[in-house]
Write an enzyme that holds these catalytic residues in place. Structure first.
Site, PDB file in Angstrom:
ATOM      1  N   LYS A  90       0.802  -1.236   0.000  1.00  0.00           N
ATOM      2  CA  LYS A  90       0.000   0.000   0.000  1.00  0.00           C
ATOM      3  C   LYS A  90       0.836   1.289   0.000  1.00  0.00           C
ATOM      4  O   LYS A  90       0.408   2.301  -0.520  1.00  0.00           O
ATOM      5  CB  LYS A  90      -0.948   0.014   1.207  1.00  0.00           C
ATOM      6  CG  LYS A  90      -2.102  -0.957   1.062  1.00  0.00           C
ATOM      7  CD  LYS A  90      -3.064  -0.836   2.222  1.00  0.00           C
ATOM      8  CE  LYS A  90      -4.117  -1.920   2.188  1.00  0.00           C
ATOM      9  NZ  LYS A  90      -5.088  -1.844   3.278  1.00  0.00           N
ATOM     10  N   ASN A 111      -4.891   1.874  -1.816  1.00  0.00           N
ATOM     11  CA  ASN A 111      -5.360   0.476  -1.878  1.00  0.00           C
ATOM     12  C   ASN A 111      -6.114   0.161  -3.175  1.00  0.00           C
ATOM     13  O   ASN A 111      -6.485  -0.971  -3.409  1.00  0.00           O
ATOM     14  CB  ASN A 111      -6.235   0.125  -0.666  1.00  0.00           C
ATOM     15  CG  ASN A 111      -7.642   0.657  -0.790  1.00  0.00           C
ATOM     16  OD1 ASN A 111      -7.872   1.654  -1.469  1.00  0.00           O
ATOM     17  ND2 ASN A 111      -8.587   0.005  -0.132  1.00  0.00           N
ATOM     18  N   GLY A 154      -0.228   1.242   8.433  1.00  0.00           N
ATOM     19  CA  GLY A 154      -0.968   1.861   7.337  1.00  0.00           C
ATOM     20  C   GLY A 154      -2.446   2.039   7.658  1.00  0.00           C
ATOM     21  O   GLY A 154      -3.037   3.073   7.317  1.00  0.00           O
ATOM     22  N   MET A 247     -10.799  -3.439  13.514  1.00  0.00           N
ATOM     23  CA  MET A 247     -10.655  -3.651  12.057  1.00  0.00           C
ATOM     24  C   MET A 247     -10.473  -5.129  11.726  1.00  0.00           C
ATOM     25  O   MET A 247     -10.667  -5.545  10.588  1.00  0.00           O
ATOM     26  CB  MET A 247      -9.459  -2.867  11.532  1.00  0.00           C
ATOM     27  CG  MET A 247      -9.678  -1.380  11.490  1.00  0.00           C
ATOM     28  SD  MET A 247      -8.377  -0.638  10.479  1.00  0.00           S
ATOM     29  CE  MET A 247      -8.633   1.077  10.835  1.00  0.00           C
ATOM     30  N   TYR A 249     -11.462  -8.903  11.376  1.00  0.00           N
ATOM     31  CA  TYR A 249     -12.747  -9.617  11.247  1.00  0.00           C
ATOM     32  C   TYR A 249     -12.578 -11.125  11.311  1.00  0.00           C
ATOM     33  O   TYR A 249     -13.547 -11.865  11.367  1.00  0.00           O
ATOM     34  CB  TYR A 249     -13.473  -9.220   9.948  1.00  0.00           C
ATOM     35  CG  TYR A 249     -12.653  -9.424   8.706  1.00  0.00           C
ATOM     36  CD1 TYR A 249     -11.864  -8.392   8.196  1.00  0.00           C
ATOM     37  CD2 TYR A 249     -12.645 -10.642   8.042  1.00  0.00           C
ATOM     38  CE1 TYR A 249     -11.099  -8.562   7.070  1.00  0.00           C
ATOM     39  CE2 TYR A 249     -11.881 -10.835   6.913  1.00  0.00           C
ATOM     40  CZ  TYR A 249     -11.116  -9.786   6.427  1.00  0.00           C
ATOM     41  OH  TYR A 249     -10.345  -9.964   5.308  1.00  0.00           O
TER      42      TYR A 249
HETATM   43  P1  NAP Z   1       0.831  -2.861   9.944  1.00  0.00           P
HETATM   44  O1  NAP Z   1       1.192  -1.707   9.090  1.00  0.00           O
HETATM   45  O2  NAP Z   1       1.668  -4.094   9.938  1.00  0.00           O
HETATM   46  O3  NAP Z   1       0.725  -2.302  11.477  1.00  0.00           O
HETATM   47  C1  NAP Z   1       0.555  -3.208  12.534  1.00  0.00           C
HETATM   48  C2  NAP Z   1       0.236  -2.443  13.818  1.00  0.00           C
HETATM   49  O4  NAP Z   1      -0.059  -3.423  14.835  1.00  0.00           O
HETATM   50  C3  NAP Z   1       1.394  -1.597  14.360  1.00  0.00           C
HETATM   51  O5  NAP Z   1       0.867  -0.448  14.968  1.00  0.00           O
HETATM   52  C4  NAP Z   1       2.010  -2.528  15.407  1.00  0.00           C
HETATM   53  O6  NAP Z   1       2.639  -1.853  16.470  1.00  0.00           O
HETATM   54  C5  NAP Z   1       0.772  -3.188  15.959  1.00  0.00           C
HETATM   55  N1  NAP Z   1       1.080  -4.449  16.641  1.00  0.00           N
HETATM   56  C6  NAP Z   1       1.508  -5.608  16.061  1.00  0.00           C
HETATM   57  N2  NAP Z   1       1.722  -6.534  17.015  1.00  0.00           N
HETATM   58  C7  NAP Z   1       1.445  -5.948  18.208  1.00  0.00           C
HETATM   59  C8  NAP Z   1       1.484  -6.388  19.551  1.00  0.00           C
HETATM   60  N3  NAP Z   1       1.879  -7.639  19.863  1.00  0.00           N
HETATM   61  N4  NAP Z   1       1.139  -5.522  20.537  1.00  0.00           N
HETATM   62  C9  NAP Z   1       0.726  -4.261  20.239  1.00  0.00           C
HETATM   63  N5  NAP Z   1       0.668  -3.772  18.957  1.00  0.00           N
HETATM   64  C10 NAP Z   1       1.027  -4.609  17.960  1.00  0.00           C
HETATM   65  O7  NAP Z   1      -0.661  -3.380   9.609  1.00  0.00           O
HETATM   66  P2  NAP Z   1      -1.852  -2.544   8.957  1.00  0.00           P
HETATM   67  O8  NAP Z   1      -1.841  -2.711   7.484  1.00  0.00           O
HETATM   68  O9  NAP Z   1      -1.843  -1.187   9.546  1.00  0.00           O
HETATM   69  O10 NAP Z   1      -3.110  -3.385   9.495  1.00  0.00           O
HETATM   70  C11 NAP Z   1      -3.460  -3.354  10.876  1.00  0.00           C
HETATM   71  C12 NAP Z   1      -4.688  -4.215  11.129  1.00  0.00           C
HETATM   72  O11 NAP Z   1      -5.813  -3.675  10.429  1.00  0.00           O
HETATM   73  C13 NAP Z   1      -4.525  -5.649  10.650  1.00  0.00           C
HETATM   74  O12 NAP Z   1      -5.094  -6.501  11.603  1.00  0.00           O
HETATM   75  C14 NAP Z   1      -5.338  -5.683   9.361  1.00  0.00           C
HETATM   76  O13 NAP Z   1      -5.861  -6.971   9.108  1.00  0.00           O
HETATM   77  C15 NAP Z   1      -6.460  -4.698   9.691  1.00  0.00           C
HETATM   78  N6  NAP Z   1      -7.085  -4.090   8.490  1.00  0.00           N
HETATM   79  C16 NAP Z   1      -8.398  -4.364   8.250  1.00  0.00           C
HETATM   80  C17 NAP Z   1      -9.014  -3.829   7.145  1.00  0.00           C
HETATM   81  C18 NAP Z   1     -10.468  -4.130   6.883  1.00  0.00           C
HETATM   82  O14 NAP Z   1     -10.949  -3.863   5.771  1.00  0.00           O
HETATM   83  N7  NAP Z   1     -11.205  -4.632   7.844  1.00  0.00           N
HETATM   84  C19 NAP Z   1      -8.306  -2.987   6.261  1.00  0.00           C
HETATM   85  C20 NAP Z   1      -6.953  -2.716   6.543  1.00  0.00           C
HETATM   86  C21 NAP Z   1      -6.351  -3.292   7.675  1.00  0.00           C
HETATM   87  P3  NAP Z   1       4.260  -1.587  16.452  1.00  0.00           P
HETATM   88  O15 NAP Z   1       4.444  -0.365  15.597  1.00  0.00           O
HETATM   89  O16 NAP Z   1       4.581  -1.387  17.868  1.00  0.00           O
HETATM   90  O17 NAP Z   1       4.885  -2.827  15.860  1.00  0.00           O
END
Ligand code: NAP
Length: 307
Positions: A90, A111, A154, A247, A249
């Protein structure tokens, strides 16, 4: 089980008819994605009213970070006209695009790609999907809520930008890693007034938050994706009318959502966001109104059989 993804090296010129239109989601990993079911169900509905959509289809293609640059022009040659991107593309896609709209620029992530004969252009429907999902599941509007977002990846950045674009005065953003949190606030601070973004460490909820009215907590961390993951935040001390949106599911109820339900809070998971960002992307590509209900029904069916 979702169908196996297409693999880039095996992708042949399978669009024999010039009128065929390809859409696809690219990611790595991508096998788990249910996006093809959602989009193809909506395309079937569109083709019942307009036969030209019979030649449209939506695939999922496994594309690694290092393959993205060579993949995009190749997909255009093969007849693909719309692309969705997921992890890890992304942000990295930005320099490969001929233009990016204002909203996606504010989010720093794209996206949805649209082919316009000069190249791939970028949009972002995640913020719209979140806004619609929260409204549908929790009955709240972002601009009427005090917003607390967990995460600094992101998804958190797109959510924060959407709230600020919608006119929320302040967004509270909390993350485990403070370095990453600072990077996100710095980037968002180039687009929005920086005093509108207040930060905290996930382990220390600032006391002011307990006094906020109409609180909406949004989990945009990936903590919860695994069945046994703990909640990223304790809800103790938050008002009982706090609304909670995760977010994630799959699983459908994370530890955060279970805590919220036990505390009597209204809550919802990210399936509605997934559906609405998908419906918006298909509207952009087709220029037609797309029924999110058809996609939601298909998403629920897909989730019943998801591992
Ligand atoms: P990303 O860029 O990999 O960011 C992951 C985030 O999770 C970071 O803030 C990270 O914190 C945190 N994290 C990971 N492990 C952790 C832990 N053990 N304890 C506390 N914080 C933790 O992922 P992303 O793309 O932003 O996506 C984030 C979530 O949103 C995912 O679950 C994804 O499936 C969901 N999502 C859903 C949709 C939807 O349509 N429903 C769309 C987009 C994303 P650190 O910086 O400290 O590592």
């Amino acid at each position: 089980m979702p169908e196996a993804p297409l693999v880039l090296n095996e992708l042949g010129p399978f669009f024999y008819d010039e009128e065929d239109v390809g859409l696809a989601v690219l990611g790595d990993p991508i096998a788990h994605s249910i996006s093809p079911q959602l989009h193809n169900a909506a395309l079937r509905e569109l083709s019942a009213k307009d036969e030209s959509f019979k030649s449209w289809r939506y695939d999922k293609i496994e594309v690694s970070a290092s393959q993205l640059a060579e993949t995009l022009p190749r997909l255009a040659e093969l007849g693909y006209r719309g692309i969705n991107l997921t992890i890890p593309h992304k942000v990295e896609v930005l320099p490969l695009l001929t233009s990016v709209d204002e909203e996606a620029l504010a989010m720093g992530a794209v996206n949805t790609l649209v082919w316009d004969d000069s190249g791939w252009t970028g949009r972002n429907t995640d913020g719209y999907g979140l806004e619609q999902g929260v409204h549908e599941d929790l009955g709240v509007r972002l601009e009427d809520s005090s917003i607390l977002i967990l995460g600094a990846g992101g998804a958190a950045r797109a959510a924060t930008a959407q709230c600020l674009l919608r006119g929320c005065e302040t967004v509270w953003l909390g993350n485990r890693s403070l370095g990453r949190l600072a990077g996100v606030t710095e980037a968002l601070g180039t687009v929005f007034e920086s005093h509108r973004i207040r930060t905290f460490a996930l382990s220390e909820l600032p006391p002011e938050i307990e006094d906020l009215e109409d609180l909406l907590v949004i989990n945009a961390t990936s903590l919860g994706l695994r069945e046994k993951d703990p909640s990223p935040l304790s809800l103790d001390g938050l008002p009982s009318d706090t609304k909670v949106y995760d977010m994630i599911y799959n699983p459908p109820e994370t530890a955060l959502l279970a805590d919220a339900r036990k505390a009597g809070m209204t809550c919802g998971n990210g399936l509605s966001m997934l559906v609405h960002q998908a419906a918006r992307a298909l509207e952009i590509w087709t220029g037609e109104h797309v029924s999110s209900q058809v996609m939601l029904r298909e998403a629920k069916l897909a989730m019943e059989v998801a591992p």
